[in-house]
Design a protein around this motif. Structure first.
Motif, mmCIF file in Angstrom:
data_model
loop_
_atom_site.group_PDB
_atom_site.id
_atom_site.type_symbol
_atom_site.label_atom_id
_atom_site.label_comp_id
_atom_site.label_asym_id
_atom_site.label_seq_id
_atom_site.Cartn_x
_atom_site.Cartn_y
_atom_site.Cartn_z
ATOM 1 N N THR A 83 0.818 -1.228 0.000
ATOM 2 C CA THR A 83 0.000 0.000 0.000
ATOM 3 C C THR A 83 0.850 1.276 0.000
ATOM 4 O OG1 THR A 83 -0.299 -0.146 2.412
ATOM 5 C CG2 THR A 83 -2.000 -1.124 1.023
ATOM 6 N N PHE A 84 0.897 1.981 1.145
ATOM 7 C CA PHE A 84 1.605 3.254 1.228
ATOM 8 C C PHE A 84 3.078 3.114 0.840
ATOM 9 C CE2 PHE A 84 -1.774 3.534 4.431
ATOM 10 C CZ PHE A 84 -2.437 4.652 3.966
ATOM 11 N N PHE A 85 3.666 1.999 1.213
ATOM 12 C CA PHE A 85 5.099 1.820 1.000
ATOM 13 C C PHE A 85 5.412 1.580 -0.480
ATOM 14 C CE2 PHE A 85 3.793 0.084 5.170
ATOM 15 C CZ PHE A 85 4.165 1.201 5.905
ATOM 16 N N TRP A 86 4.475 0.956 -1.195
ATOM 17 C CA TRP A 86 4.613 0.844 -2.656
ATOM 18 C C TRP A 86 4.506 2.232 -3.291
ATOM 19 C CZ3 TRP A 86 0.659 1.910 -6.321
ATOM 20 C CH2 TRP A 86 1.039 1.664 -7.645
ATOM 21 N N LEU A 87 3.555 3.028 -2.814
ATOM 22 C CA LEU A 87 3.403 4.389 -3.327
ATOM 23 C C LEU A 87 4.676 5.197 -3.107
ATOM 24 C CD1 LEU A 87 -0.216 5.183 -2.051
ATOM 25 C CD2 LEU A 87 0.465 4.891 -4.442
ATOM 26 N N GLY A 88 5.252 5.077 -1.927
ATOM 27 C CA GLY A 88 6.496 5.788 -1.640
ATOM 28 C C GLY A 88 7.650 5.294 -2.493
ATOM 29 N N TYR A 89 7.730 3.992 -2.675
ATOM 30 C CA TYR A 89 8.790 3.389 -3.476
ATOM 31 C C TYR A 89 8.727 3.875 -4.920
ATOM 32 C CZ TYR A 89 11.808 -0.354 -5.292
ATOM 33 O OH TYR A 89 12.821 -1.071 -5.895
ATOM 34 N N ARG A 90 7.499 4.151 -5.381
ATOM 35 C CA ARG A 90 7.293 4.669 -6.742
ATOM 36 C C ARG A 90 7.141 6.198 -6.758
ATOM 37 N NH1 ARG A 90 8.859 2.201 -11.300
ATOM 38 N NH2 ARG A 90 9.069 -0.002 -10.798
ATOM 39 N N LYS A 91 7.494 6.852 -5.667
ATOM 40 C CA LYS A 91 7.567 8.314 -5.557
ATOM 41 C C LYS A 91 6.217 9.022 -5.747
ATOM 42 C CE LYS A 91 12.303 8.303 -7.403
ATOM 43 N NZ LYS A 91 13.229 8.886 -8.403
ATOM 44 N N MET A 92 5.144 8.392 -5.329
ATOM 45 C CA MET A 92 3.820 9.017 -5.426
ATOM 46 C C MET A 92 3.421 9.587 -4.065
ATOM 47 S SD MET A 92 1.743 6.533 -8.072
ATOM 48 C CE MET A 92 2.344 4.935 -7.476
ATOM 49 N N TYR A 93 4.140 10.606 -3.642
ATOM 50 C CA TYR A 93 3.969 11.151 -2.298
ATOM 51 C C TYR A 93 2.634 11.882 -2.137
ATOM 52 C CZ TYR A 93 8.976 10.325 -2.744
ATOM 53 O OH TYR A 93 10.197 9.749 -2.990
ATOM 54 N N LYS A 94 2.172 12.536 -3.186
ATOM 55 C CA LYS A 94 0.903 13.253 -3.090
ATOM 56 C C LYS A 94 -0.251 12.295 -2.833
ATOM 57 C CE LYS A 94 1.901 17.339 -5.921
ATOM 58 N NZ LYS A 94 1.517 18.098 -7.140
ATOM 59 N N VAL A 95 -0.209 11.129 -3.458
ATOM 60 C CA VAL A 95 -1.273 10.136 -3.254
ATOM 61 C C VAL A 95 -1.290 9.692 -1.794
ATOM 62 C CG1 VAL A 95 -2.187 7.893 -3.956
ATOM 63 C CG2 VAL A 95 -1.064 9.360 -5.647
ATOM 64 N N ILE A 96 -0.104 9.471 -1.233
ATOM 65 C CA ILE A 96 -0.015 9.099 0.186
ATOM 66 C C ILE A 96 -0.633 10.194 1.047
ATOM 67 C CG2 ILE A 96 1.542 8.584 2.102
ATOM 68 C CD1 ILE A 96 3.562 7.551 0.090
ATOM 69 N N ALA A 97 -0.266 11.432 0.769
ATOM 70 C CA ALA A 97 -0.768 12.557 1.565
ATOM 71 C C ALA A 97 -2.287 12.655 1.487
ATOM 72 C CB ALA A 97 -0.131 13.857 1.087
ATOM 73 N N TYR A 98 -2.845 12.490 0.293
ATOM 74 C CA TYR A 98 -4.299 12.569 0.134
ATOM 75 C C TYR A 98 -4.999 11.462 0.943
ATOM 76 C CZ TYR A 98 -3.471 15.755 -3.785
ATOM 77 O OH TYR A 98 -3.084 16.824 -4.566
ATOM 78 N N ILE A 99 -4.467 10.252 0.873
ATOM 79 C CA ILE A 99 -5.084 9.130 1.598
ATOM 80 C C ILE A 99 -5.018 9.375 3.105
ATOM 81 C CG2 ILE A 99 -4.914 6.665 2.144
ATOM 82 C CD1 ILE A 99 -3.908 6.220 -0.703
ATOM 83 N N LEU A 100 -3.869 9.838 3.589
ATOM 84 C CA LEU A 100 -3.719 10.076 5.023
ATOM 85 C C LEU A 100 -4.610 11.217 5.503
ATOM 86 C CD1 LEU A 100 0.122 9.575 5.538
ATOM 87 C CD2 LEU A 100 -1.741 7.970 6.001
ATOM 88 N N LEU A 101 -4.811 12.226 4.669
ATOM 89 C CA LEU A 101 -5.734 13.307 5.029
ATOM 90 C C LEU A 101 -7.161 12.778 5.149
ATOM 91 C CD1 LEU A 101 -4.415 16.269 2.852
ATOM 92 C CD2 LEU A 101 -4.351 16.088 5.349
ATOM 93 N N ILE A 102 -7.531 11.860 4.272
ATOM 94 C CA ILE A 102 -8.855 11.226 4.366
ATOM 95 C C ILE A 102 -8.950 10.417 5.660
ATOM 96 C CG2 ILE A 102 -10.371 9.485 3.338
ATOM 97 C CD1 ILE A 102 -9.304 10.403 0.601
ATOM 98 N N PHE A 103 -7.875 9.704 5.995
ATOM 99 C CA PHE A 103 -7.843 8.943 7.258
ATOM 100 C C PHE A 103 -8.055 9.867 8.457
ATOM 101 C CE2 PHE A 103 -5.256 4.850 6.235
ATOM 102 C CZ PHE A 103 -6.180 4.526 5.268
ATOM 103 N N ILE A 104 -7.381 11.002 8.454
ATOM 104 C CA ILE A 104 -7.503 11.948 9.570
ATOM 105 C C ILE A 104 -8.932 12.470 9.670
ATOM 106 C CG2 ILE A 104 -6.807 14.231 10.396
ATOM 107 C CD1 ILE A 104 -4.014 13.619 9.214
#
Length: 201
Positions: A83-104
């Protein structure tokens, strides 16, 4: 990776040609009469070359296979389990940020309403994994194309190719950035719980 400069391609079908060839062996278009066209790489060929450079040599075949319209099994299992770690490995940091904002935002709703968030969080986590598994390849392609388009406004030729390679590919640093972002979310979640306990009882 083939150079994007001084390459010879058929202007009709995009097949790479030798300078001495008078006819394209693929579509039989006469090439000697359109020599000026041969110095220009067809846009679809250049886009594929840039996309290949962005993905990286090791995974070109994998992702282009997944992106093919006839592929009936587009699941990305790395995205499902990492999940998040695949996104980070592929440098998709904005996607991670959007998902975490939804979580919050969901955490805030749970705390304000006082409902049991355990099952909800479990379902949400499962939903994210499944969604990334199914749509992850498409999300990655969209990310790659947007990054390439940005670079095309600033660079061209071999410089563009090198910048695309640098912007794309994989990054273990990105993997650790994903861990830091997720850890930050955990700390925010704990802080929200403490605030809810103090002010909402």
């Amino acid at each position: 990776m083939k150079s994007l400069v001084n390459s010879m391609y058929c202007p009709e079908c995009g097949k790479e040609l030798n300078e001495s060839e008078k006819f394209c062996g693929n579509c039989e278009k006469q090439t000697s009469a359109v020599e000026s066209d041969l110095t220009q790489i067809p846009e679809n060929v250049q886009n594929d070359n840039l996309l290949s450079a962005f993905v990286g040599e090791k995974k070109q075949a994998y992702y282009f296979g997944k992106w093919h319209p006839d592929n009936k099994r587009p699941i990305n299992w790395a995205a499902v389990f990492a999940t998040f770690f695949w996104l980070g490995y592929r440098k998709m940091y904005k996607v991670i940020a959007y998902i975490l904002l939804i979580f919050i935002a969901i955490d805030i709703v749970i705390l304000v309403t006082g409902i049991d968030g355990g099952p909800i969080n479990n379902y949400i986590g499962l939903g994210v994994a499944v969604t990334l598994g199914i749509a992850g390849n498409g999300i990655y392609k969209n990310h790659a194309q947007k990054e390439i388009e940005k670079l095309q406004t600033e660079y061209s030729g071999e410089q563009l190719l090198e910048k695309v390679k640098q912007r794309g590919g994989t990054s273990w640093g990105g993997f650790w950035i994903a861990i830091l972002l997720f850890s930050g979310y955990i700390l925010i979640s704990i802080a929200l719980e403490m605030l809810a306990y103090l002010f909402l009882g």
